[in-house]
Design a protein around this motif. Sequence first.
Motif, PDB file in Angstrom:
ATOM      1  N   ASN A   1      78.266  78.598  28.078  1.00 40.89           N
ATOM      2  CA  ASN A   1      78.864  78.966  26.781  1.00 40.89           C
ATOM      3  C   ASN A   1      79.252  77.746  25.947  1.00 40.89           C
ATOM      4  O   ASN A   1      79.934  77.882  24.934  1.00 40.89           O
ATOM      5  N   GLN A   2      78.821  76.567  26.388  1.00 44.69           N
ATOM      6  CA  GLN A   2      79.154  75.339  25.648  1.00 44.69           C
ATOM      7  C   GLN A   2      77.915  74.443  25.569  1.00 44.69           C
ATOM      8  O   GLN A   2      77.919  73.305  26.008  1.00 44.69           O
TER       9      GLN A   2
ATOM     10  N   GLU B   1      64.412  71.863  28.787  1.00 47.99           N
ATOM     11  CA  GLU B   1      63.838  72.720  29.830  1.00 47.99           C
ATOM     12  C   GLU B   1      64.381  74.140  29.783  1.00 47.99           C
ATOM     13  O   GLU B   1      63.847  75.034  30.433  1.00 47.99           O
ATOM     14  N   MET B   2      65.466  74.362  29.023  1.00 52.34           N
ATOM     15  CA  MET B   2      66.205  75.623  29.115  1.00 52.34           C
ATOM     16  C   MET B   2      65.479  76.815  28.509  1.00 52.34           C
ATOM     17  O   MET B   2      65.881  77.956  28.723  1.00 52.34           O
ATOM     18  N   SER B   3      64.420  76.574  27.747  1.00 50.59           N
ATOM     19  CA  SER B   3      63.682  77.672  27.135  1.00 50.59           C
ATOM     20  C   SER B   3      62.489  78.109  27.981  1.00 50.59           C
ATOM     21  O   SER B   3      61.681  78.893  27.542  1.00 50.59           O
TER      22      SER B   3
ATOM     23  N   ILE C   1      70.790  73.299  20.371  1.00 47.16           N
ATOM     24  CA  ILE C   1      70.095  74.394  21.066  1.00 47.16           C
ATOM     25  C   ILE C   1      70.893  75.695  21.063  1.00 47.16           C
ATOM     26  O   ILE C   1      70.443  76.686  21.636  1.00 47.16           O
ATOM     27  N   LYS C   2      72.044  75.723  20.423  1.00 46.53           N
ATOM     28  CA  LYS C   2      72.821  76.969  20.348  1.00 46.53           C
ATOM     29  C   LYS C   2      72.000  78.129  19.769  1.00 46.53           C
ATOM     30  O   LYS C   2      72.093  79.257  20.259  1.00 46.53           O
ATOM     31  N   PRO C   3      71.171  77.908  18.724  1.00 46.27           N
ATOM     32  CA  PRO C   3      70.399  79.037  18.172  1.00 46.27           C
ATOM     33  C   PRO C   3      69.400  79.649  19.152  1.00 46.27           C
ATOM     34  O   PRO C   3      68.928  80.759  18.938  1.00 46.27           O
TER      35      PRO C   3
ATOM     36  N   CYS D   1      65.783  78.913  33.022  1.00 40.59           N
ATOM     37  CA  CYS D   1      66.069  80.299  32.634  1.00 40.59           C
ATOM     38  C   CYS D   1      67.315  80.440  31.776  1.00 40.59           C
ATOM     39  O   CYS D   1      67.727  81.563  31.466  1.00 40.59           O
ATOM     40  N   VAL D   2      67.947  79.335  31.386  1.00 38.00           N
ATOM     41  CA  VAL D   2      69.251  79.407  30.722  1.00 38.00           C
ATOM     42  C   VAL D   2      69.209  80.259  29.455  1.00 38.00           C
ATOM     43  O   VAL D   2      70.010  81.185  29.275  1.00 38.00           O
TER      44      VAL D   2
END
Length: 824
Positions: free
Chosen positions: A461-462, A683-685, A467-469, A431-432
Amino acid sequence: MDDLNSSESYIAHPDIKHGHHQSVYDHLTAVSELAGRLAAKIGFAEQGQLIGLMHDFGKYSRAFQEYMRLIITEQTGYNPDNDEVSSEISTSKSLKGKIDHSSAGAQWVINALLPHLNRLQQEDQTLIPYGLAIAQALSMCIASHHSGLIDILSENENVFANRIKKHDELTHQKECTKNADPDLLSQAQSLVSFEFLLGSSCNLKSMFDRYGLSAIEHDYYLGMFTRMLFSCLIDADRIDSADFEQPSNKPERFKQPNWASACDKIESFIAQIEPVNPIDHIRAEISDNCFNRAQGETGIYSLTVPTGGGKTYASLRFALHHAKKHNFDRIIYIIPFTSIIEQNANAIREVLGEINTDDWVLEHHSNLEPEQQTWRSKLACENWDKPIVLTTMVQFLESMFANGTRGSRRLHQLSNAILVFDEIQTLPIRCVHLFNNTINYLTRFCNTTAVMCTATQPLLNQLPEQIKPFGELQLPLENELTPNIEKLYQQLERVTIKNVTKKEGWNEVEITELVQQQLSAVQSCLVIVNTKVWAKKLFQALQSQVLDGTKIFHLSTGMCSAHRKQILDEVRARLSGGLATLCISTQLIEAGVDVDFGCVIRFVAGLDSIAQAAGRCNRNGKQKRGHVFVLNPVEENVGMLHDIKTGIAASNRIFTEFTEEELLKPQAMSQYFQYYFYERHKEMSYPVKQDQSLLNLLSSNQRNINKTPFALRQSFMTAAKQFKAIDAPVHSVIVPFNEEAQSIITQLCALDKRFDAASYRGLLKAAQKYSVNIFPNVWQKLTDQQAVYPIAQDEAVFYLSEEFYSQDFGLSLEVTNVQQDLIF
């Protein structure tokens, strides 16, 4: 139907008991006012007014009115928001087909706005995508207000376009326009002017232009804008319907909290705390830091404090003063487990003192409101309208992303509010990006402040550059509320981690021997395991082995929160009295539960879990140094527990790189998150199948791009169904833990068929602490054994048969020995 000759004859909600029916006109104008008021918080009041005014426009059709008259004639139960009723009705039992009353208003709105696009293009071509998004979002909210937001595009269909093109014979739009009250149409026409679309488009574009957004963020924000408006409509609709059922509710709405009084209360409370040891002085310093920073601007903050550092009172102090500064509507605490909701709620009530805390504090424990809602449950659904709300991360995420309208009505409450995320490290890794983008939107555009509280701050925040976008939390480093984290961790160091993992693992006999050794040495021991199987196994093994005078307790999520609270109260009392105490628990105890054991034994897990477990040892510094033993059991079925499995692997790497004395320091935790967090960035998406993710479905939706002129392309409903289907308990059942729980079940089953909304809601609220959330496979097994029953034939609220609840272990898949269970 010859009496349908004036607008007052068109009924939105019948009053079967008294005959004072609510007209369609009264309902639409009331919801318009309410939705406008709610949407004003997000800067789109007129847009809220418009969707409120037109949402039930289809109720002006003769087909729907025939259904209303039938309900009145037959004096039967009804769902006035039901699209699944027939226009060819002879008796209520023969309802077939559909009367679609949600499409007419959607068609009217978009057909009124789209002709302005040519002039908008002449004004400013860059406004066209936003003009399209406005028209589409407003129409979408109306079309979706019974089902939950529909897909715009699905894999095989342009769903939204097909809904808008739906034939008039099915939507009755022309008939409704002819029948509608002229004043209502006049109000609607005044709202759908060119100036309305121009202003809306400029507002939306200027919001987004302030930030350098990636394409994914931009499209996700368009979806968030739609979901926030949708929430305003759903809550306004439910509020007006509930107030029609029970008019006495109306004066209680929208009372502004007296934050000044609450701030006085907490300052008085803090002033009376007498420090008795060095830890108390450190806690006071942390609290003072939060007080001093509370006058800051809205935004995202972090509060990084070691376990036992007093985060609850410090964060409450910040939240109350910050709410006063910015005139917020509410404070919402989002907590990882139901096990600490009541603990934190009681702490808040203690601070507020004689303020009427029933009016101030709401605990939203569980998911008793059924997924498939009836008219009863729609009216009783919790909408988080108190000044201080405590809920779980699961409830928060479901309100954001789950299917239907149940959670959606709460979403707008996250605006003009402060959100305190307690133990943020428990955020599911999948869920990030969804979480980050949501919090960024709320804090940028909805006058919201968010505080990330934990001893083990995840690096939201880091994120890695690649994957920042996709969505990184916009948390400035200067918004940390703890000035010198490194020094603070040294000051609050009270335990040593003992890594006793071994290649062959620890068997049951060896573990019980270690427990007994530690009990002999320090009188109290907490054992935290990763699975309910191990918790039950150790509890049963140690029951016959512990010395006389030692009491053994078991805790797991199979118990309702009232059961866990009863156990924790007794555990705390014994610990305070120096009595020999042993507790075997799953990980629910390690995040924020205020207990102070002489020793902790933790099955190996992620380093953040180990650090949280360490916070339950020597919490108040009574010993010079406490010990936390980390061991690996010889066999443990964590194959399906992906977070635990990968956490263990990352911790094992940390064990080889840092000494035992360094394991609880910020540098070790940061390195742990590098391994655990960053290496799982794919996995964060929230992936759901090959090359598809919830993030994509809720933003650019690249795999579902069909030819469409519209700006919004999301598959809202598909994403919502996928979110519900994965890794979350989707059923909740009321358990007969004690006489009060049994009485609540009895009263719910005996509710008058004509239905008292206030009683229903009150009973559901009281039942929350007696409910257990369960996974689908467990639900199926209980169903197969006829262990769960609905409170009424047409209701989806369930209770558990008494013989399937154990006083030792909670919910059971087998019939328990009731007589034996009562001996505890």
